[in-house]
Design an enzyme around this catalytic site. Structure first.
Site, mmCIF file in Angstrom:
data_model
loop_
_atom_site.group_PDB
_atom_site.id
_atom_site.type_symbol
_atom_site.label_atom_id
_atom_site.label_comp_id
_atom_site.label_asym_id
_atom_site.label_seq_id
_atom_site.Cartn_x
_atom_site.Cartn_y
_atom_site.Cartn_z
ATOM 1 N N PHE A 145 -24.468 42.465 6.859
ATOM 2 C CA PHE A 145 -24.375 41.227 6.173
ATOM 3 C C PHE A 145 -23.741 41.703 4.681
ATOM 4 C CE2 PHE A 145 -25.580 38.442 2.654
ATOM 5 C CZ PHE A 145 -25.624 37.325 3.127
ATOM 6 N N ASP A 230 -21.044 49.377 0.867
ATOM 7 C CA ASP A 230 -21.791 48.353 0.218
ATOM 8 C C ASP A 230 -23.286 48.499 -0.267
ATOM 9 O OD1 ASP A 230 -22.961 45.870 -0.533
ATOM 10 O OD2 ASP A 230 -21.981 44.906 1.132
ATOM 11 N N LYS A 259 -26.239 42.869 -7.274
ATOM 12 C CA LYS A 259 -27.840 42.583 -7.475
ATOM 13 C C LYS A 259 -28.535 42.992 -8.635
ATOM 14 C CE LYS A 259 -28.454 41.573 -2.352
ATOM 15 N NZ LYS A 259 -28.677 39.930 -2.352
HETATM 16 C C1 LIG Z 1 -25.427 44.384 1.485
HETATM 17 C C2 LIG Z 1 -24.991 42.861 0.905
HETATM 18 N N1 LIG Z 1 -23.828 42.890 0.318
HETATM 19 C C3 LIG Z 1 -23.388 41.711 -0.121
HETATM 20 C C4 LIG Z 1 -24.380 40.685 -0.629
HETATM 21 C C5 LIG Z 1 -23.852 39.516 -1.245
HETATM 22 O O1 LIG Z 1 -24.392 39.474 -2.384
HETATM 23 P P1 LIG Z 1 -24.225 37.940 -3.057
HETATM 24 O O2 LIG Z 1 -25.255 36.967 -2.517
HETATM 25 O O3 LIG Z 1 -24.710 38.074 -4.591
HETATM 26 O O4 LIG Z 1 -22.922 37.448 -2.991
HETATM 27 C C6 LIG Z 1 -25.599 40.777 -0.095
HETATM 28 C C7 LIG Z 1 -26.619 39.818 -0.363
HETATM 29 O O5 LIG Z 1 -27.646 39.966 0.145
HETATM 30 C C8 LIG Z 1 -26.133 41.873 0.501
HETATM 31 O O6 LIG Z 1 -27.360 42.308 0.919
#
Ligand SMILES: Cc1ncc(COP(=O)(O)O)c(C=O)c1O
Length: 406
Positions: A145, A230, A259
């Site tokens: 994700f 990530d 976040k």
């Molecule tokens: C590992 C990871 N990458 C990217 C994202 C995307 O972040 P955003 O919702 O701020 O676009 C998330 C969101 O849950 C995430 O958990």
């Protein structure tokens, strides 16, 4: 609901009436919050064990973060990157130092930071590695994700996230998470990056076996490929270290952050990398009107300062042991598996008892907010300011709903 529950049903109906149904929230309408607690419109209090998917690592309305935001609101909030403002260098410098990298590029949402990492990796592939035009490949993991943009959902393996949003962006190769042989097979001379979550959050807090990321790092080194971590959900103290990848004693070429970087106040994301990678971007090639704005940077500076104390990482490591001990004791008593690190747990409930959704509804009735993922899995990720007593209380509520159904 009792007679005092006057405002919740109407507020839920209004939200349902006026918004796209792209979420299925729990029937709780929050009006106020502080620390690890939220209060709904009818005055009921809940322990927040989701913490905004880790955007609230420092708790709701952390006093230092709120003070930094207030002070900045009274000075200047937005300039665009057409001009430089006086919070920008402090934020980028302190975050780069926290990451041990030369440079930082601030954005807003996590997905934008992931998009930034993808663009930088491709540009690096063409300009530095010498990949033939339009041929760059990025390897990602199944069940990943990374966000919701059309490019990012192009390499999702979740049908809900992906179906009917095509045509999809090419250039991504998907391998099973945790399988080094599959990764080795997937690398070609056109591979520019491997993009992965050190712990897969949305997939159910999946921790790969020990040595996997050391192997990923070695393969990337051998083939001149960037390793992009990530850490949007796993980073900034959540797992008991500043970055989850530190547990593997691995340093990525690029960190992707989001976040908690915004302190639960404003969306702040960033990528951090050395000059030989992030330096490939030239004026006009990438940007964002709001990215690195004064309010975001002022909050971000304070976030980095909080992380520099090490207090939150320490709390997460110590209290995480308590959380996992409490949860592990429920295996065989309604739980079938518990995974995770620090104050982050993926909890598989016996599917014969209830779904993850039902578990979260029952927990909410007992004053604990959590979020299901797939099937009978729920995630627990309290703010890192949670106390031992609050943790014990939440685990006791989980034990109670399991007991009531068995
Ligand atoms: C590992 C990871 N990458 C990217 C994202 C995307 O972040 P955003 O919702 O701020 O676009 C998330 C969101 O849950 C995430 O958990």
């Amino acid at each position: 609901m009792t007679s005092v529950d006057m405002r919740t049903p109407e507020a839920l109906a209004d939200a349902e009436r006026w918004t796209a149904h792209n979420y299925h929230p729990l029937p709780v309408v929050i009006a106020e919050a502080e620390g690890a607690w939220v209060t709904d419109v009818d005055g009921r209090r809940y322990l927040d064990f989701l913490a905004g998917y880790s955007a609230l690592n420092f708790g709701h309305r952390h006093p230092g973060l709120i003070a930094a935001a207030h002070a900045q609101l009274d000075r200047v909030t937005l300039t665009s990157r057409a001009f430089v403002h006086d919070q920008f260098a402090d934020f980028c410098h302190s975050l780069a130092a926290l990451c041990g990298k030369d440079l930082v590029l601030p954005m807003n949402t996590g997905a934008e930071a992931v998009e930034t990492a993808i663009k930088v990796a491709r540009k690096w592939g063409y300009r530095v590695k010498g990949v033939e035009a339009e041929r760059a490949e990025i390897i990602v993991a199944a069940d990943n994700f990374h966000g919701r943009t059309t490019t990012i959902v192009s390499f999702s393996t979740d049908p809900d996230a992906r179906d009917d949003f095509g045509p999809y962006t090419p250039g991504f190769v998907i391998v099973p998470y945790g399988n080094l042989a599959a990764l080795a097979d997937a690398i070609t001379p056109n591979t520019v990056a491997v993009l992965m979550e050190p712990i897969q959050g949305e997939a159910g807090v999946l921790v790969p076996s020990e040595g996997y990321f050391a192997g990923v790092r070695a393969l990337c080194d051998d083939h001149n490929v960037l390793f992009v971590a990530d850490e949007i959900q796993s980073g900034l103290g959540r797992t008991g270290k500043t970055f989850a990848i530190e547990h593997e004693e691995v340093v990525p070429d690029m960190y992707v952050l989001g976040k908690a970087l915004g302190g639960g106040i404003v969306p702040v994301s960033a990528v951090a990398a050395n000059r030989d990678v992030l330096g490939v971007l030239k004026p006009g090639e990438h940007g964002s009107t709001f990215g690195g704005n004064p309010l975001a940077c002022a909050v971000g500076v304070e976030v980095v300062r909080l992380l520099e104390t090490g207090e939150f990482q320490r709390r997460s490591a110590e209290l995480g042991e308590r959380l996992h001990a409490g949860l592990n004791a429920l295996i065989g008593k309604g739980l079938v598996a518990v995974r995770g690190r620090g104050l982050w747990a993926g909890v598989d409930i016996d599917p014969a008892l209830m779904t993850g959704r039902e578990a979260c509804e029952r927990l909410a009735e007992k004053g604990v907010l959590a979020k299901d993922t797939h099937g009978s899995t729920i995630r627990l990720a309290p703010p890192l300011v949670v106390t031992a007593e609050e943790l014990d209380h939440a685990v006791a509520q989980l034990a109670a709903i399991l007991h009531e159904k068995s």
